[in-house]
Design a protein around this motif. Structure first.
Motif, PDB file in Angstrom:
ATOM      1  N   LYS A 274       0.554 -64.518 -20.081  1.00  0.00           N
ATOM      2  CA  LYS A 274      -0.170 -63.277 -20.384  1.00  0.00           C
ATOM      3  C   LYS A 274       0.713 -62.063 -20.099  1.00  0.00           C
ATOM      4  N   PRO A 275       0.647 -61.012 -20.942  1.00  0.00           N
ATOM      5  CA  PRO A 275       1.459 -59.808 -20.704  1.00  0.00           C
ATOM      6  C   PRO A 275       1.084 -59.149 -19.373  1.00  0.00           C
ATOM      7  N   TYR A 276       2.069 -58.525 -18.749  1.00  0.00           N
ATOM      8  CA  TYR A 276       1.835 -57.805 -17.504  1.00  0.00           C
ATOM      9  C   TYR A 276       2.826 -56.649 -17.425  1.00  0.00           C
ATOM     10  N   ALA A 277       2.480 -55.629 -16.627  1.00  0.00           N
ATOM     11  CA  ALA A 277       3.310 -54.432 -16.513  1.00  0.00           C
ATOM     12  C   ALA A 277       3.931 -54.337 -15.129  1.00  0.00           C
ATOM     13  N   ILE A 278       5.160 -53.838 -15.086  1.00  0.00           N
ATOM     14  CA  ILE A 278       5.875 -53.584 -13.830  1.00  0.00           C
ATOM     15  C   ILE A 278       6.320 -52.127 -13.856  1.00  0.00           C
ATOM     16  N   GLN A 279       6.158 -51.440 -12.736  1.00  0.00           N
ATOM     17  CA  GLN A 279       6.465 -50.010 -12.694  1.00  0.00           C
ATOM     18  C   GLN A 279       7.466 -49.705 -11.594  1.00  0.00           C
ATOM     19  N   ALA A 280       8.320 -48.699 -11.832  1.00  0.00           N
ATOM     20  CA  ALA A 280       9.296 -48.240 -10.851  1.00  0.00           C
ATOM     21  C   ALA A 280       8.805 -46.941 -10.224  1.00  0.00           C
ATOM     22  N   TYR A 281       8.868 -46.867  -8.895  1.00  0.00           N
ATOM     23  CA  TYR A 281       8.449 -45.672  -8.171  1.00  0.00           C
ATOM     24  C   TYR A 281       9.622 -45.132  -7.352  1.00  0.00           C
ATOM     25  N   SER A 282       9.817 -43.828  -7.390  1.00  0.00           N
ATOM     26  CA  SER A 282      10.799 -43.188  -6.524  1.00  0.00           C
ATOM     27  C   SER A 282      10.239 -43.106  -5.106  1.00  0.00           C
ATOM     28  N   ILE A 283      10.970 -42.462  -4.190  1.00  0.00           N
ATOM     29  CA  ILE A 283      10.529 -42.364  -2.799  1.00  0.00           C
ATOM     30  C   ILE A 283       9.174 -41.662  -2.711  1.00  0.00           C
ATOM     31  N   ASP A 284       9.079 -40.468  -3.314  1.00  0.00           N
ATOM     32  CA  ASP A 284       7.830 -39.707  -3.237  1.00  0.00           C
ATOM     33  C   ASP A 284       6.699 -40.413  -3.980  1.00  0.00           C
ATOM     34  N   GLN A 285       7.002 -41.001  -5.122  1.00  0.00           N
ATOM     35  CA  GLN A 285       5.976 -41.710  -5.883  1.00  0.00           C
ATOM     36  C   GLN A 285       5.458 -42.914  -5.105  1.00  0.00           C
ATOM     37  N   THR A 286       6.337 -43.610  -4.380  1.00  0.00           N
ATOM     38  CA  THR A 286       5.912 -44.757  -3.572  1.00  0.00           C
ATOM     39  C   THR A 286       4.964 -44.313  -2.468  1.00  0.00           C
ATOM     40  N   ARG A 287       5.279 -43.197  -1.840  1.00  0.00           N
ATOM     41  CA  ARG A 287       4.409 -42.686  -0.772  1.00  0.00           C
ATOM     42  C   ARG A 287       3.005 -42.383  -1.294  1.00  0.00           C
ATOM     43  N   ASP A 288       2.909 -41.911  -2.533  1.00  0.00           N
ATOM     44  CA  ASP A 288       1.607 -41.583  -3.112  1.00  0.00           C
ATOM     45  C   ASP A 288       0.869 -42.826  -3.595  1.00  0.00           C
ATOM     46  N   MET A 289       1.593 -43.746  -4.267  1.00  0.00           N
ATOM     47  CA  MET A 289       0.956 -44.878  -4.929  1.00  0.00           C
ATOM     48  C   MET A 289       0.743 -46.080  -4.003  1.00  0.00           C
ATOM     49  N   MET A 290       1.634 -46.267  -3.035  1.00  0.00           N
ATOM     50  CA  MET A 290       1.554 -47.440  -2.154  1.00  0.00           C
ATOM     51  C   MET A 290       1.760 -46.998  -0.708  1.00  0.00           C
ATOM     52  N   PRO A 291       0.802 -46.276  -0.139  1.00  0.00           N
ATOM     53  CA  PRO A 291       0.950 -45.779   1.246  1.00  0.00           C
ATOM     54  C   PRO A 291       1.141 -46.923   2.232  1.00  0.00           C
ATOM     55  N   GLY A 292       1.986 -46.677   3.208  1.00  0.00           N
ATOM     56  CA  GLY A 292       2.269 -47.689   4.216  1.00  0.00           C
ATOM     57  C   GLY A 292       3.479 -48.540   3.918  1.00  0.00           C
ATOM     58  N   LEU A 293       3.917 -48.562   2.661  1.00  0.00           N
ATOM     59  CA  LEU A 293       5.024 -49.442   2.292  1.00  0.00           C
ATOM     60  C   LEU A 293       6.348 -48.962   2.900  1.00  0.00           C
ATOM     61  N   GLU A 294       6.568 -47.668   2.941  1.00  0.00           N
ATOM     62  CA  GLU A 294       7.815 -47.148   3.510  1.00  0.00           C
ATOM     63  C   GLU A 294       7.942 -47.538   4.982  1.00  0.00           C
ATOM     64  N   SER A 295       6.852 -47.420   5.741  1.00  0.00           N
ATOM     65  CA  SER A 295       6.879 -47.821   7.152  1.00  0.00           C
ATOM     66  C   SER A 295       7.124 -49.314   7.287  1.00  0.00           C
ATOM     67  N   PHE A 296       6.544 -50.111   6.384  1.00  0.00           N
ATOM     68  CA  PHE A 296       6.761 -51.556   6.391  1.00  0.00           C
ATOM     69  C   PHE A 296       8.232 -51.885   6.178  1.00  0.00           C
ATOM     70  N   VAL A 297       8.882 -51.192   5.249  1.00  0.00           N
ATOM     71  CA  VAL A 297      10.304 -51.428   4.969  1.00  0.00           C
ATOM     72  C   VAL A 297      11.143 -51.105   6.200  1.00  0.00           C
ATOM     73  N   ASN A 298      10.893 -49.965   6.834  1.00  0.00           N
ATOM     74  CA  ASN A 298      11.655 -49.592   8.027  1.00  0.00           C
ATOM     75  C   ASN A 298      11.439 -50.596   9.154  1.00  0.00           C
ATOM     76  N   GLN A 299      10.206 -51.039   9.321  1.00  0.00           N
ATOM     77  CA  GLN A 299       9.880 -52.013  10.361  1.00  0.00           C
ATOM     78  C   GLN A 299      10.570 -53.347  10.093  1.00  0.00           C
ATOM     79  N   THR A 300      10.634 -53.747   8.820  1.00  0.00           N
ATOM     80  CA  THR A 300      11.263 -55.017   8.450  1.00  0.00           C
ATOM     81  C   THR A 300      12.756 -55.003   8.734  1.00  0.00           C
ATOM     82  N   THR A 301      13.447 -53.943   8.335  1.00  0.00           N
ATOM     83  CA  THR A 301      14.900 -53.883   8.554  1.00  0.00           C
ATOM     84  C   THR A 301      15.237 -53.862  10.042  1.00  0.00           C
ATOM     85  N   LYS A 302      14.404 -53.200  10.851  1.00  0.00           N
ATOM     86  CA  LYS A 302      14.649 -53.183  12.297  1.00  0.00           C
ATOM     87  C   LYS A 302      14.417 -54.562  12.911  1.00  0.00           C
ATOM     88  N   ALA A 303      13.412 -55.290  12.402  1.00  0.00           N
ATOM     89  CA  ALA A 303      13.139 -56.623  12.932  1.00  0.00           C
ATOM     90  C   ALA A 303      14.247 -57.613  12.580  1.00  0.00           C
TER      91      ALA A 303
END
Length: 485
Positions: A274-303
């Protein structure tokens, strides 16, 4: 702050044919540790550094077999090295790379690769020559994230629950272990050496929704596979978004590539065609569209990297909400051409390779804010077994810029998609209004009509090729891109 080359001193020339070794020694002596030397090693990867901007105290060298540079912009010296045909012998490339690293040892040297084959050999070279970069230990951490969940749990990072077993075990023991270790259905089952990430490959991965499915699967592997085969049962995430985040040691998150449909995962879309869509988000767009993800990334790299890391990482995961994010894996390069294309779509952005190199000489995170003013997405239409009868016209929408790329020729025999890059057609879209683009994506998907003959036997395929040959053309006509312009 990076030290700049003195304006009153003329830089010695660098000859592109690689015969200016004397000039190199002069330059290394003149600038000492203030110079940065980046050595890129290619084996099969085709590279372009278009749009990359580098300071005057950075020099980029490329060690490569012939015809692997799509664009020479931003490169100071190219060393062409012949490698044995059809062989995995990397010694000529490694020998030249070691020679360059020794020549510029008085500068700050970085040795970089963009393909998996070269990562471990270069990690060994870095260790032997005391060059900063990913080590063998760090590469092992990245490859063992799923099987070594303690590496992430100590940092508060959630990973899929798993149950490993061998075909030599008693099936009853698997059924007994499920409730306590995974919690129930649905779940994925895959070979221990495989992957359940649809972004990489779905070959050998099965989604089980009930105990009856598991019993049927057990009977099937006992009749078709070696009894000693190793398997992994894994928690199946639903009602969320598959994502890949590109991040660097200096800036953290740079881009996020994510599915846009919470109701159907990428694995389900690909496995059902089935067709599906994938979207690219910049830093600011990610903060708006997927809140919490930036903190997750920082936490992951530190771990994962207590002592920090250098270069770029690609973190794969599953997003349900700002407090409900799961880690699936970490890599040093994108796992697909689709992700590479999406990162390069914004006109303000360089490609991922340029971004990765910039992380070695950038001075602060602001250099990774590409001020993207548009939203960018791609609609993937997974291939299904049959014959593509016709590359139909796909009308442009009113407000979104569109590029339609057919990945299969008319009359070609195709198989079921095995991952994110296995598509009949891809439709790239760009719009300054995200809501409007989402509406037009839904409209495109609802109107897609791609004629594929799915009831094809060998003689039917031969008949189709015979009909095409009657058109009078010497070869099949292939449209790589078509719109209604």
């Amino acid at each position: 702050m990076l030290a700049q080359a003195p304006q009153s001193v003329d830089l010695p020339s660098i000859e592109s044919n690689g015969n200016g070794s004397g000039s190199f020694d002069e330059m290394a002596t003149m600038y000492g540790g203030r110079m940065k030397t980046i050595i890129i090693v290619l084996y099969k990867y085709r590279l372009s550094l278009f749009k990359m901007q580098k300071p005057s105290n950075v020099r980029v060298f490329v060690v490569t077999p012939p015809r692997l540079l799509a664009d020479e912009t931003g490169i100071d010296v190219i060393y062409q090295v012949e490698t044995p045909v059809g062989d995995q012998d990397l010694s000529p490339l490694l020998q030249k790379t070691r020679e360059l690293a020794q020549t510029f040892s008085t500068t700050q040297v970085r040795v970089v690769a963009f393909e998996q084959t070269l990562q471990h050999p270069l990690a060994k070279m870095r260790y032997e020559m005391d060059i900063e970069g990913f080590t063998h230990e760090q590469l092992d951490v990245l490859s063992r994230i799923r099987e070594a969940s303690q590496l992430t749990r100590r940092g508060g990072i959630a990973t899929p629950k798993q149950l490993s077993f061998s075909g030599s075990c008693r099936p009853a023991s698997w059924m007994e272990s499920l409730p306590g270790q995974i919690g129930g259905f649905p779940l994925y089952v895959r070979p221990a050496s495989g992957s359940a990430d649809a972004g990489k490959s779905i070959v050998g991965v099965t989604r089980l929704v009930s105990e009856d499915d598991l019993r049927m699967w057990i009977r099937r592997i006992y009749s078709a596979c070696s009894p000693s085969s190793d398997w992994v049962l894994e928690e199946c995430y639903e009602d969320g978004l598959d994502f890949v985040v590109m991040c660097t040691a200096i800036s953290g998150l740079v881009y996020c590539i994510s599915t846009v449909d919470y109701d159907r995962t990428m694995f389900e879309s690909i496995s059902t065609g089935k067709p599906y869509a994938i979207q690219a988000y910049s830093i600011d767009q990610t903060r708006d569209m997927m809140p919490g993800l930036e903190s997750f990334v920082n936490q992951t790299t530190k771990a994962l990297f207590a002592n920090n890391y250098s270069g770029a990482l690609f973190i794969r995961g599953f997003y349900k909400g700002h407090n409900d994010i799961f880690l699936l894996g970490v890599e040093l390069q994108p796992s697909s051409e689709t992700i590479r294309s999406l990162i390069a779509m914004p006109k303000e952005s360089p490609g991922w390779e340029s971004i990765a190199l910039m992380s070695f000489f950038a001075t602060d995170a602001s250099e990774f804010d590409f001020d993207c003013t548009s939203f960018n997405a791609v609609i993937n239409v997974p291939s299904t077994e049959g014959i593509l009868m016709h590359q139909t016209m796909i009308a442009k929408r009113r407000t979104s810029l569109m590029r339609v790329a057919w990945r299969v020729a008319e009359g070609a025999e195709i198989k079921d998609s095995d991952g994110i890059d296995g598509n009949v057609v891809q439709i790239f879209m760009s719009n300054s209004d995200n809501g409007r683009m989402a509406e037009e994506i839904k409209d495109v998907v609802s109107r897609l009509d791609i004629p594929i003959d799915r009831n094809t036997l060998n003689e039917r395929a031969a008949a189709c090729r015979k009909q095409l040959s009657r058109l009078g053309a010497a070869r099949e006509f292939v449209r790589s891109c078509t719109t209604t312009d």
